[in-house]
Design an enzyme around this catalytic site. Structure first.
Site, PDB file in Angstrom:
ATOM      1  N   SER A  51       0.821  -1.201   0.000  1.00 14.66           N
ATOM      2  CA  SER A  51       0.000   0.000   0.000  1.00 14.66           C
ATOM      3  C   SER A  51       0.862   1.261   0.000  1.00 14.66           C
ATOM      4  CB  SER A  51      -0.944  -0.066   1.199  1.00 14.66           C
ATOM      5  OG  SER A  51      -2.097   0.650   0.900  1.00 14.66           O
ATOM      6  N   LYS A 101       4.344   1.909  -2.317  1.00 13.67           N
ATOM      7  CA  LYS A 101       4.854   3.084  -3.037  1.00 13.67           C
ATOM      8  C   LYS A 101       6.269   3.383  -2.514  1.00 13.67           C
ATOM      9  CE  LYS A 101       0.223   5.263  -2.189  1.00 13.67           C
ATOM     10  NZ  LYS A 101      -0.752   4.529  -2.919  1.00 13.67           N
ATOM     11  N   TRP A 123      -9.756   0.655  -5.344  1.00 12.57           N
ATOM     12  CA  TRP A 123      -9.123   1.956  -5.078  1.00 12.57           C
ATOM     13  C   TRP A 123      -7.711   1.990  -5.693  1.00 12.57           C
ATOM     14  CZ3 TRP A 123     -10.837   6.482  -4.136  1.00 12.57           C
ATOM     15  CH2 TRP A 123     -10.153   7.439  -3.376  1.00 12.57           C
ATOM     16  N   HIS A 140      -7.895  -5.250  -0.537  1.00 13.49           N
ATOM     17  CA  HIS A 140      -6.628  -4.583  -0.255  1.00 13.49           C
ATOM     18  C   HIS A 140      -5.947  -5.171   0.990  1.00 13.49           C
ATOM     19  CE1 HIS A 140      -4.056  -1.082  -0.672  1.00 13.49           C
ATOM     20  NE2 HIS A 140      -4.158  -0.849   0.628  1.00 13.49           N
TER      21      HIS A 140
HETATM   22  C1  GCU Z   1      -5.253   5.065   1.326  1.00 12.93           C
HETATM   23  C2  GCU Z   1      -4.603   5.795   0.171  1.00 12.93           C
HETATM   24  C3  GCU Z   1      -3.816   4.836  -0.729  1.00 12.93           C
HETATM   25  C4  GCU Z   1      -2.873   4.014   0.114  1.00 12.93           C
HETATM   26  C5  GCU Z   1      -3.624   3.351   1.230  1.00 12.93           C
HETATM   27  C6  GCU Z   1      -2.762   2.616   2.271  1.00 12.93           C
HETATM   28  O1  GCU Z   1      -6.271   4.245   0.848  1.00 12.93           O
HETATM   29  O2  GCU Z   1      -5.600   6.451  -0.544  1.00 12.93           O
HETATM   30  O3  GCU Z   1      -3.079   5.540  -1.685  1.00 12.93           O
HETATM   31  O4  GCU Z   1      -2.178   3.086  -0.673  1.00 12.93           O
HETATM   32  O5  GCU Z   1      -4.301   4.326   2.005  1.00 12.93           O
HETATM   33  O6  GCU Z   1      -1.602   2.881   2.400  1.00 12.93           O
HETATM   34  O7  GCU Z   1      -3.348   1.803   2.980  1.00 12.93           O
END
Ligand code: GCU
Length: 365
Positions: A200, A204, A293, A345
């Site tokens: 998540s 990144k 998402w 997710h």
């Molecule tokens: C949020 C955010 C995402 C990210 C995620 C996470 O949903 O919008 O970009 O990847 O959190 O880190 O759980």
């Protein structure tokens, strides 16, 4: 079919210099890579401050018989000693006794220690049983994941340019590199086989850490979505405008990133630029079927669009049929690996096991 899908996204060309000339050779690639690094740094993740410091690791805990004798557990305090600053945070290591000097994962974690957060999965015993070491640190030890005017954690020691100064993803990635500094001195892991991994927002971060620090032997991003593996152009779910909303996560990025909100088409890069920074090292992207998402299709296409960089460097990229993968698919035949698991997710044991199978297959050095 996939090429048409990519074309429809109208992406900037990763293998074309700024002056319009094509990137034709390995030498060309390493020049182009510098241009790409600059773009990603100035427009998305931000520049880290230049500072000189020493990094030391102090062992503060050692269990010789962890996991009923199967492994060694250590806690190391990472100490960063600069001219005008000092910063320290813990990292945790589990190492398999059956495989001395193991390949390992440097896993950026949502939890301190190996347990604790209900949404986090670190099946540490399974990992060491398969001959890998697990090294992890809690990301918020570097800097808290809140908008705090950059007044806390590591960044409070440095001035930050509001336009192109580092955002928090770059700070967490920097923290991973400081662990890697320490690992260069460690005698109980294979330093040439440390993969950086995260899920998540930390997916990144793992991509950015792997881009900036070529000592990581492989780069693994799970459900990394927008700002990670997913193409910005044509993406569904989260876009730049959601990421940088004041009440959400503008502080993850440099100030310049905000100007692309609602204007993805003006971004001079797309996610395959970030993913190409991993080349020619093994790169692994995971998606989850119901993670709308993040947008699995855009994550997959990001990986697919990166193939041509690997191919230029003489490696197979993502080896796939000419179709989007079905849920459950594992594509492990190239230097870019990918799987799409069922579910939402997150990170689960299936993800870990697929990733380990890919690393076993591709070789860990
Ligand atoms: C949020 C955010 C995402 C990210 C995620 C996470 O949903 O919008 O970009 O990847 O959190 O880190 O759980």
């Amino acid at each position: 079919m996939l090429n048409e899908e990519l074309l429809a996204r109208n992406l900037p060309d990763v293998l074309k210099f700024k002056n319009g000339k094509p990137v034709l050779s390995q030498d060309d690639w390493y020049k182009r890579r510098k241009e790409i690094e600059k773009l990603l740094t100035n427009e998305i993740f931000g520049n880290e401050p230049s500072a000189s410091y020493l990094v030391e690791g102090k062992e503060v805990r050692y269990h010789e018989n962890a996991f009923c004798g199967k492994g060694i557990f250590k806690e190391i305090e990472i100490r960063i000693i600069g001219e005008n600053f000092y910063y320290a945070y813990p990292c945790y290591m589990a190492l398999p006794k059956q495989n001395p000097n193991p390949p390992s994962f440097l896993y950026l974690s949502f939890a301190s220690m190996f347990y604790g957060a209900e949404f986090e999965c670190m099946p540490v015993e399974e990992i060491i049983d398969q001959g890998y070491g697990l090294i992890s640190f809690y990301y918020q030890e570097i800097v808290p994941d809140i908008f705090d005017y950059f007044n806390n954690g590591i960044c409070s020691s440095f001035a930050r340019n509001p336009h192109n100064g580092w955002g928090k993803i770059a700070m967490w990635a920097w923290g991973a590199s400081r662990v890697m500094d320490y690992l260069q001195t460690a005698e109980d892991i294979d330093k040439k086989a440390v993969a950086v991994m995260g899920m998540s927002r930390l997916g990144k971060t793992a991509l950015w850490a792997g881009a900036m620090d070529e000592r990581f032997s492989a780069v693994i991003a799970v459900d990394s979505g927008a700002g990670g593996a997913a193409l910005y152009r044509g993406k569904t779910g989260e876009g730049i405008e959601e990421l940088v909303k004041p009440e959400r996560f503008p502080y993850w990025f440099c100030g310049n990133f905000k100007k692309y909100a609602g204007k993805h088409e003006t971004l001079p890069v797309d996610s395959h630029f970030l993913l190409s920074m991993a080349a020619p090292r093994p790169l692994y992207i995971c998606s989850a079927k119901d993670d709308d998402w993040s947008d699995p299709k855009s994550e997959f296409l990001g990986a697919y669009g990166t193939s041509k960089t690997y191919e230029l460097l003489g490696m197979p990229g993502l080896v796939t049929e000419d179709a989007y993968p079905s849920p459950g698919a594992c594509l492990h035949d190239g230097t870019i690996g990918y799987h799409m698991r069922y579910g939402t997710h997150g990170l689960n044991r299936d993800d870990w096991n697929n990733i380990i199978q890919f690393r076993n297959k591709i070789g860990t050095t």
